[in-house]
Motif scaffolding. Structure first.
Motif, PDB file in Angstrom:
ATOM      1  N   PRO A 155       0.819  -1.286   0.006  1.00  0.00           N
ATOM      2  CA  PRO A 155      -0.024  -0.060  -0.202  1.00  0.00           C
ATOM      3  C   PRO A 155       0.962   1.253  -0.040  1.00  0.00           C
ATOM      4  CG  PRO A 155      -0.055  -1.163   2.277  1.00  0.00           C
ATOM      5  CD  PRO A 155       0.671  -2.027   1.340  1.00  0.00           C
ATOM      6  N   THR A 156       0.271   2.277  -0.290  1.00  0.00           N
ATOM      7  CA  THR A 156       0.872   3.821  -0.212  1.00  0.00           C
ATOM      8  C   THR A 156       1.008   3.989   1.141  1.00  0.00           C
ATOM      9  OG1 THR A 156      -0.347   4.269  -2.348  1.00  0.00           O
ATOM     10  CG2 THR A 156       0.738   6.021  -0.772  1.00  0.00           C
TER      11      THR A 156
ATOM     12  N   CYS B  22      -0.996   9.027   2.788  1.00  0.00           N
ATOM     13  CA  CYS B  22      -2.402   8.896   2.614  1.00  0.00           C
ATOM     14  C   CYS B  22      -2.837  10.036   3.479  1.00  0.00           C
ATOM     15  CB  CYS B  22      -2.870   7.403   3.068  1.00  0.00           C
ATOM     16  SG  CYS B  22      -2.362   6.238   1.615  1.00  0.00           S
TER      17      CYS B  22
ATOM     18  N   ALA C 260      -3.062  13.207   1.947  1.00  0.00           N
ATOM     19  CA  ALA C 260      -4.071  13.482   0.963  1.00  0.00           C
ATOM     20  C   ALA C 260      -5.467  13.645   1.533  1.00  0.00           C
ATOM     21  CB  ALA C 260      -3.806  11.966   0.142  1.00  0.00           C
ATOM     22  N   ALA C 261      -5.769  12.831   2.658  1.00  0.00           N
ATOM     23  CA  ALA C 261      -7.085  12.852   3.183  1.00  0.00           C
ATOM     24  C   ALA C 261      -7.310  14.134   3.773  1.00  0.00           C
ATOM     25  CB  ALA C 261      -7.061  11.798   4.330  1.00  0.00           C
TER      26      ALA C 261
ATOM     27  N   ILE D 272      -7.704  16.705   0.913  1.00  0.00           N
ATOM     28  CA  ILE D 272      -9.054  16.533   0.043  1.00  0.00           C
ATOM     29  C   ILE D 272     -10.271  17.555   0.776  1.00  0.00           C
ATOM     30  CG2 ILE D 272     -10.959  14.868  -0.077  1.00  0.00           C
ATOM     31  CD1 ILE D 272      -8.800  12.683  -0.878  1.00  0.00           C
ATOM     32  N   ASN D 273      -9.779  17.878   1.990  1.00  0.00           N
ATOM     33  CA  ASN D 273     -10.879  18.478   2.600  1.00  0.00           C
ATOM     34  C   ASN D 273     -10.602  20.109   2.361  1.00  0.00           C
ATOM     35  OD1 ASN D 273     -12.751  16.860   3.940  1.00  0.00           O
ATOM     36  ND2 ASN D 273     -11.019  15.981   4.678  1.00  0.00           N
TER      37      ASN D 273
ATOM     38  N   ARG E 107     -10.421  23.479   0.743  1.00  0.00           N
ATOM     39  CA  ARG E 107     -11.400  23.918  -0.569  1.00  0.00           C
ATOM     40  C   ARG E 107     -10.592  24.444  -1.853  1.00  0.00           C
ATOM     41  NH1 ARG E 107     -16.485  28.085   0.360  1.00  0.00           N
ATOM     42  NH2 ARG E 107     -16.727  28.180  -1.658  1.00  0.00           N
TER      43      ARG E 107
ATOM     44  N   ASN F 283      -8.146  23.091  -2.981  1.00  0.00           N
ATOM     45  CA  ASN F 283      -7.949  21.775  -3.838  1.00  0.00           C
ATOM     46  C   ASN F 283      -9.013  21.282  -4.519  1.00  0.00           C
ATOM     47  OD1 ASN F 283      -5.397  21.929  -2.755  1.00  0.00           O
ATOM     48  ND2 ASN F 283      -5.909  20.645  -1.018  1.00  0.00           N
ATOM     49  N   HIS F 284     -10.159  21.667  -4.260  1.00  0.00           N
ATOM     50  CA  HIS F 284     -11.475  21.199  -5.110  1.00  0.00           C
ATOM     51  C   HIS F 284     -11.506  22.225  -6.633  1.00  0.00           C
ATOM     52  CE1 HIS F 284     -13.367  20.377  -1.106  1.00  0.00           C
ATOM     53  NE2 HIS F 284     -12.384  19.452  -1.434  1.00  0.00           N
TER      54      HIS F 284
ATOM     55  N   GLY G   8      -1.383   4.038  -8.876  1.00  0.00           N
ATOM     56  CA  GLY G   8      -2.887   4.669  -9.104  1.00  0.00           C
ATOM     57  C   GLY G   8      -3.132   6.260  -9.082  1.00  0.00           C
ATOM     58  N   TRP G   9      -2.234   6.599  -8.515  1.00  0.00           N
ATOM     59  CA  TRP G   9      -2.303   8.140  -8.108  1.00  0.00           C
ATOM     60  C   TRP G   9      -2.212   8.974  -9.539  1.00  0.00           C
ATOM     61  CZ3 TRP G   9      -3.077  10.208  -2.890  1.00  0.00           C
ATOM     62  CH2 TRP G   9      -2.987   9.029  -1.824  1.00  0.00           C
TER      63      TRP G   9
ATOM     64  N   PHE H 197      -4.557  16.960  -9.790  1.00  0.00           N
ATOM     65  CA  PHE H 197      -5.393  17.275  -8.466  1.00  0.00           C
ATOM     66  C   PHE H 197      -4.363  17.588  -7.332  1.00  0.00           C
ATOM     67  CE2 PHE H 197      -8.294  14.977  -5.203  1.00  0.00           C
ATOM     68  CZ  PHE H 197      -8.734  16.029  -4.860  1.00  0.00           C
ATOM     69  N   GLN H 198      -4.891  18.788  -6.757  1.00  0.00           N
ATOM     70  CA  GLN H 198      -3.696  19.228  -5.827  1.00  0.00           C
ATOM     71  C   GLN H 198      -3.487  18.332  -4.703  1.00  0.00           C
ATOM     72  OE1 GLN H 198      -3.704  23.958  -6.838  1.00  0.00           O
ATOM     73  NE2 GLN H 198      -4.658  23.598  -5.047  1.00  0.00           N
TER      74      GLN H 198
ATOM     75  N   VAL I 109      -3.574  15.497  -4.564  1.00  0.00           N
ATOM     76  CA  VAL I 109      -2.424  14.417  -5.120  1.00  0.00           C
ATOM     77  C   VAL I 109      -0.899  15.054  -5.018  1.00  0.00           C
ATOM     78  CG1 VAL I 109      -1.700  12.813  -6.977  1.00  0.00           C
ATOM     79  CG2 VAL I 109      -4.171  12.888  -6.320  1.00  0.00           C
TER      80      VAL I 109
END
Lengths: 395, 391
Positions: free
Chosen positions: B44-45, B50, B53-54, B57-58, B60, B62-63, B245-246, B273-274, B276
């Protein structure tokens, strides 16, 4: 190191100059109101972010099948059936790194050197660059504001040549916000079938549609046209996911297979985690979408009202997307703040310098009588920005 | 299908897409398939990546659209990594561009420099994308044979000078896929001299630069004096941090080539994707213990494989880098017939050498990216199927 002729043919982005200057002013401490943005100012909904985090902890961090995981392609088929009345199999779907990438794959697969591609103007500038990259010739049709910036069947007939290969259709449109009706789409489809040319149908703004208008996918109007259509869509605009880079194409199996083949050589699968997020976007609750569309509708109403009060600005009522595209040519030849305005580009520069408001000149879309104003920004910003525009233009 | 543009029709089917299909087919026939085919790290990564990244993801910002060249923070992390890792200084503003995996840059660099009819120098055997990108741009491929007697390094002096004059790009890849070869002292200097003489852009694929064993440190092409004037290097977080995969990589080096690649690719995609990119930053800037750990895992598997294959009859010099083994097919087989034999008789997938070019004939590749237990089982099956081989 001499560049290839293709690389030399790539035009610098006309929006770049405005963008660079806006950033310069902002970093010098000016408060810039940015009407240039091409993406929702909303957050990606919680359930979608959560799905991405879960995918990561499940170890979804390895290569996936090149055209995307099967479950996502199934969800896309369900969406196309439910929303657009289109029947596709997962083998006819290719998920890519954003709709831009889907368009690139489609054009590379369909268009040969020397082919012609019909592009209605105003257009998103990337179409033209991608066509040139494929060694083909963009044939631009100017649409008219009186027709709501929509091409007519006779426009296509006039533009046809033995080399015509493809038409790019974009509804709802960037930058004009125009939405084609079912009847208009049907009329276009008939001409295209007779001419035997393909359609690349960019439907990325599909969900952002107002005044009870309905989006029609050209692939849905007849089986004959579906066989000649590549539908491009994605999760960016509908789910405030521009950053996640997931778009998709639906196409006849042979074309989808060729697009997958191309993508296997050029990028592999799109980001595995973003695929999980896109799956949740399509299958999960759709509440945040309606909230976002309602907010856009309200802003659109307001911006149209305000622009109507600025003398010399003519603005139609776009049915979709999050842009208005006013004609500013009434200002051409006028002296404002010691400069003579001769184009949309001049007016955009003036608004940036004097009003500290960034808009995109129509030159970026092939018609510099206009500017594009995005309302994907807060209500307060819209209000303040329009106050500033009115002050500069009305003196 | 006649409706497909010639450039795409001219692309050979992507090797691994074909292997995936074969695996699917065998599985559906009820065969318990073990794949030594694709180089996709099974581990796994790492968790810290991870976690970052998690968290991102939250956030803003980066969306929203990333810049297609990559965030400056990302490009700086790549530049800092080059400085720490190789003592190579690159300017993050002008000499680094983000990629959707190194494959994206390798596939699209030909668009920038190759006109139809131009020549590209492509190692054979080699990663299929060097040829694929050349074909898309309408270029002609001139193969550089990688032969065991030359330690799988191309002999630049064998390239006819009129061919060299027509060549726009030279692809190289060390540590090498598929042969697991490494460069030798002085080779990159020869490359720089050659590229200068003929005005050729060197594109060095360094995807495996972090996968190495027993103290061997693969060099960067950019360590060589003058390399930045003639070349760029591709890299990615896929292999060191188990992030295939990323889809996140970079090109680094010659300013002019980086600028053109960045401009060209802005018409093809809108960047990575930021969240990432931040994950990749966490990988590059964080502790590199995860890299040593995973290399330990590959080394152990390599030794397992060398021992078992040795018992069957292969005499292999231990590899210094990559998670591949490049092996001769036994007497009486071709690359294809041997691969077929193994899947039919042993349910084991290997990659036929011809998938990497004509000079791969007579060879096959195995990848060590599967669990120790599965590898052990695969080796056991090879032994019982093949008994003892001769060449």
């Amino acid at each position: 190191m001499r560049l290839s002729s293709r690389a030399m043919g790539i035009s610098p982005s006309p929006t770049l100059a405005v963008d660079a200057r806006a950033k310069e002013l902002a970093s010098a401490g000016e408060r810039i109101i940015n009407f240039g943005v091409g993406e929702p100012d909303f957050d990606t909904p919680e359930n979608i972010k959560e799905a991405a985090a879960q995918a990561m902890s499940r170890g979804m961090t390895k290569y996936t099948p090149v055209p995307g995981i099967l479950e996502l392609r199934k969800a896309i088929c369900e969406k196309l059936f439910k929303d657009n009345g289109l029947e596709y199999q997962p083998g006819e779907i290719v998920v890519s790194c954003g709709a831009k990438h889907s368009l690139y794959n489609a054009i590379q697969v369909l268009v040969e050197e020397g082919d012609e591609v019909i592009v209605p103007a105003p257009y998103w500038v990337t179409y033209v660059e991608q066509i040139k990259l494929a060694g083909a010739k963009p044939v631009v049709i100017q649409t008219r504001p009186e027709n709501g910036f929509k091409i007519l069947p006779e426009d296509i007939v006039q533009a046809l040549s033995p080399d015509t290969r493809l038409l790019i259709l974009n509804t709802p449109s960037n930058p004009t916000g125009s939405v084609y009706t079912v009847a208009e789409i049907k009329a276009l489809a008939e001409v295209l079938i007779t001419a035997g040319i393909w359609v690349l149908s960019d439907e990325i703004y599909e969900k952002l549609i107002y005044d009870g208008a309905r989006h029609t996918s050209i692939a849905a109007v007849s089986p004959e046209i579906k066989e000649r259509t590549i539908v491009v869509n994605g999760v960016s605009k509908a789910y405030a996911m521009t950053g996640w880079r997931i778009g998709y194409a639906a196409a006849p199996a042979g074309v989808a297979k060729a697009m997958t083949g191309l993508q296997s050589h050029c990028t592999s699968n799109p980001d595995s985690i973003a695929q999980a997020a896109a799956l949740e976007a399509l299958r999960g609750p759709q509440q945040s979408l309606s909230t976002m569309v309602a907010a856009f509708a309200e802003r659109r109403e307001y911006i149209l009202q305000r622009l109507d009060q600025v003398p010399g600005i003519k603005c139609g009522r776009p049915g979709g997307a999050f842009y208005v595209f006013p004609d500013v040519s009434a200002y051409f030849g006028r002296r404002l703040n010691h400069t003579t305005v001769a184009s949309g580009t001049d007016l955009a520069a003036l608004l940036l310098e004097e009003a500290k408001v960034a808009v995109v000149p129509g030159a970026a879309f092939g018609d510099d009588r206009f500017v594009r104003i995005s309302y994907a920004t807060s209500f307060e910003n819209i209000k303040e920005g329009l106050n500033r525009i009115a002050t500069v233009l009305c003196g | 299908m006649t409706d497909i543009a010639r450039r795409v029709q001219n692309l050979p089917p992507y090797l691994f897409a074909r292997i995936e299909q074969l695996i699917e087919q065998k599985k559906s026939e009820g065969v318990d398939v073990i794949s030594l085919g694709i180089g996709d790290p099974d581990e796994p990564t790492p968790e810290h990546i991870c976690r970052e990244a998690a968290r991102q993801i939250n956030v803003r910002e980066n969306h929203q659209y990333p810049s297609s060249a990559g965030m400056l923070a990302y490009r700086s992390a790549v530049a800092d990594w080059y400085a720490r890792r190789f003592g190579v200084w690159v300017d993050p503003k002008n000499e680094v561009v983000s990629l959707i995996g190194s494959k994206e840059g390798i596939a699209h660099i030909s668009w920038c420099f190759v006109d139809p009819g131009d020549t590209v120098l492509v190692p054979d055997p080699g990663y299929p994308v060097y040829a694929g990108g050349t074909i898309l741009a309408g270029g002609n491929i001139h193969c550089l044979p990688l032969l065991p007697e030359n330690d799988y390094l191309p002999r630049l002096e064998d390239i006819p000078s009129d061919t060299a004059r027509k060549a726009k790009i030279l692809f190289l890849n060390y540590p090498n896929n598929p042969t697991a070869a490494v460069t030798r002292e002085g080779f990159f200097d020869e490359v720089v001299r050659f590229a200068r003489e003929y005005d050729i852009l060197v594109c060095h694929d360094a995807a495996y630069i972090d996968v190495s064993f027993e103290g061997y440190r693969p060099p960067s092409f950019l360590e060589i004096q003058g390399a930045k004037e003639v070349g760029i290097e591709f890299g990615s977080v896929s292999k060191p941090y188990n992030m295939t995969g990323w889809r996140c990589g970079w090109a680094v080096g010659n300013k002019h080539a980086i600028e053109v690649l960045g401009r060209l690719k802005s018409n093809i995609d809108s960047g990575v994707f930021q969240a990432v990119q931040y994950a990749a930053i966490a990988g590059l800037n964080g502790s590199q213990q995860c890299v040593s750990r995973i290399n330990g895992v590959y080394r152990k598997r390599r030794d397992m494989a060398l021992a078992a294959l040795g018992e069957i009859g292969w005499d292999i010099t231990p590899t210094k880098a990559t998670f591949y083994l490049w092996l001769k097919v036994p007497k009486g087989f071709t690359s294809e017939s041997f691969a077929e034999h193994l899947i039919d008789r042993a349910g084991v997938v290997v990659t036929p050498g011809t998938g990497y070019g004509n000079y791969g004939a007579g060879y096959f590749r195995i990848s060590l990216t599967l669990s120790d237990a599965l590898l052990q089982e695969a080796l056991k099956r090879l032994k019982s199927t093949l008994g003892r081989v001769s060449f």
